[in-house]
Design a protein around this motif. Sequence first.
Motif, PDB file in Angstrom:
ATOM      1  N   ASN A   1      16.940   6.235   1.161  1.00 60.38           N
ATOM      2  CA  ASN A   1      17.615   6.545  -0.105  1.00 60.38           C
ATOM      3  C   ASN A   1      16.675   7.109  -1.149  1.00 60.38           C
ATOM      4  OD1 ASN A   1      16.152   4.282  -0.703  1.00 60.38           O
ATOM      5  ND2 ASN A   1      17.848   3.101  -1.567  1.00 60.38           N
TER       6      ASN A   1
ATOM      7  N   ASN B   1      22.510  -1.644  -0.417  1.00 61.94           N
ATOM      8  CA  ASN B   1      22.353  -0.449   0.413  1.00 61.94           C
ATOM      9  C   ASN B   1      23.662   0.184   0.846  1.00 61.94           C
ATOM     10  OD1 ASN B   1      19.516  -0.433   0.410  1.00 61.94           O
ATOM     11  ND2 ASN B   1      19.434  -1.936   2.055  1.00 61.94           N
TER      12      ASN B   1
ATOM     13  N   THR C   1      18.908   5.469   6.644  1.00 65.70           N
ATOM     14  CA  THR C   1      19.087   4.682   5.426  1.00 65.70           C
ATOM     15  C   THR C   1      18.074   5.024   4.347  1.00 65.70           C
ATOM     16  OG1 THR C   1      17.737   2.933   6.412  1.00 65.70           O
ATOM     17  CG2 THR C   1      20.107   2.754   6.669  1.00 65.70           C
TER      18      THR C   1
END
Length: 629
Positions: A300, A427, A298
């Motif tokens: 980013n 997200n 995850t």
Amino acid sequence: MKKLYNISFAILIISALLYSGCKKVLDKGPLTTYTGQLVFSDSTLAVEYLNSIYSNNLPTWAGNGGANSTIASASVGTLTEENQGSNIFVLGTVVSSSVTDIGTGNSATNNYGKIRALNDFISNLASSPIAIGTKNRFKAQALFWRAYRYFDLVRLYGGVPLVLTPLPVVGTAAKQAALLPRNTTTQTFNQIVADLDTAIMYLPGNWPAIDYGRITKGAAQAFLGRVLLTWASPQFNPTNDMSRWQVAYQASTDAITTLSSHGYGLYPKEDVTMWTTEGPGASGPANSEAVMVTEFNTDNSSSNTEDNNTYTASNIPKALGGGGANNPTWDEVQAFPMLDGKAPGASTKYPYDPVHFFDNRDPRFNQTIAYNGCLWPLEGNATNRLWTYYYFTNSSNTATKTTEPVGASSSGFYCRKAVDPAISATNLPYSGTDWQEIRYAEVILNQAEAAAMIGNSSTAYADLVAIRQRAGIEAGDGMYGLTAGLTGTDLAMAVLFERQIEFAYEGKRYWDLRRWKLLESTLNGKKRQGVTFLLQPSTTSGQANTDYLLNNRDAMAQASLDNVYTNYFSYVPMTVGAGSTLGELKYLDSQAITYQTADYFFGIPLATIQNDPNIQQNNTWGGSFDPLK
């Protein structure tokens, strides 16, 4: 030549590392300008190069794992009953220049460009001073990926030129060396098997936790089982040579033995956690189902934009910030068995009602299909319900509008499989859900199909029962809804149906129909369907029911979704355009599916033949090459 080679070698490594996309096993280190000799004198640098090979070859969520650029670009789900999509394959307009995976020019990103990088790695490794045990493990991984790439090609075209050493890169001699003829299909499969056999010999059953995601011995054996099952299937085996089915059976049996001894097996339950449970465990994988995975995270940050995926964002409704894509068809919705494992309409215990189509279905139904009124936790909201119905906006009941505030589903349904319910709206573009290219369930069903064809019905049934038992289907008489007494092709078709349900929206169905040469008989002449869920109007005003349901629908659905459908969506969607004002089926395709027989072996593009005149066209496309030899 040496200097030119070193430059291109360095560029290859650097560009591969810059664009790699997985976490942990493929962590990237900075490389500047290294020669092949320097890289392969240091195991750490060699690992960096090997990691770049993983990055450039691992399949992803895009196109449901499709490693083939042309098929993936069409989205493999749109080639079957799963989703609607208009493309050259279902329209029957494929020509010899359509499928360009064999390559029409020099590119580091096409199959042969990737094969060149693999051959470079294998060739340079041979003279490396790295310890022999380490070298063997490095080489084994590269050989696996070379087999993976050639399998990509052979199942599309039949035999292809086998390039097993690096070819010269510049000059007249290089051009002449590249003018290779096609190897036979048998030779191509034999090379794939040889590469995998060597890989299997040197790969470990499990890697240390820091190397989770690398190819294991069991994963290579499982992939060999997939390869040999394809080789045994009617696409390549029209005479039904039983010896091919036998070796396919043995390969999957060996894979099961290895995998089970190293902590792999069917995940205990079939729900979203089968996808969101990731990474290494104490003595094996944390997720026993995940035989071959592509890892994501995850992160980013700007430097790690390819470490995550947008699968969750693509699947959830646009009203929640998603893409609203991957809309299951009514055809696929109806395919799922009932809770007792019987087909809809065939169960005496659970009669099928098309109005309450969601009742008493195979538990995999509710883990795969999101439908009007269902509870579908998303973005951390455990009580979220999906509503996809249309309603009348005037008292004369002539104007309708969707209840979905943004971008309604084209079919009335969404795919919820592997959609992480915990990812926040912020997200959504950064999903860390790993792609499972090979699940343990596939290894089981690969064995079952081959077992059926060699007359080992007891193993085939045992495998099918194991899959259905894990899914939560009722045992009944101990057959979990399966028809007893099936043998041979009939039993193999039961396995193929189980694959349709078990691997729905995982990119497997098209390849199964193609290798069994069932695309035409299964799909041609059909238009895929969706459902318009239309709110029943009140007797006095089209607005009355609209307002009442809008304000009370979640609570009423919690009490009884059946009653909501009975009282507010009481239609019988049996035929398209039946004339009911309460809801109806609709065609999603504007014209019927028309697969071409020639598509079982695609044509070689003209540009490829012009680049290499020694390549012959398939005889199904006017050439002299027989892809069955």
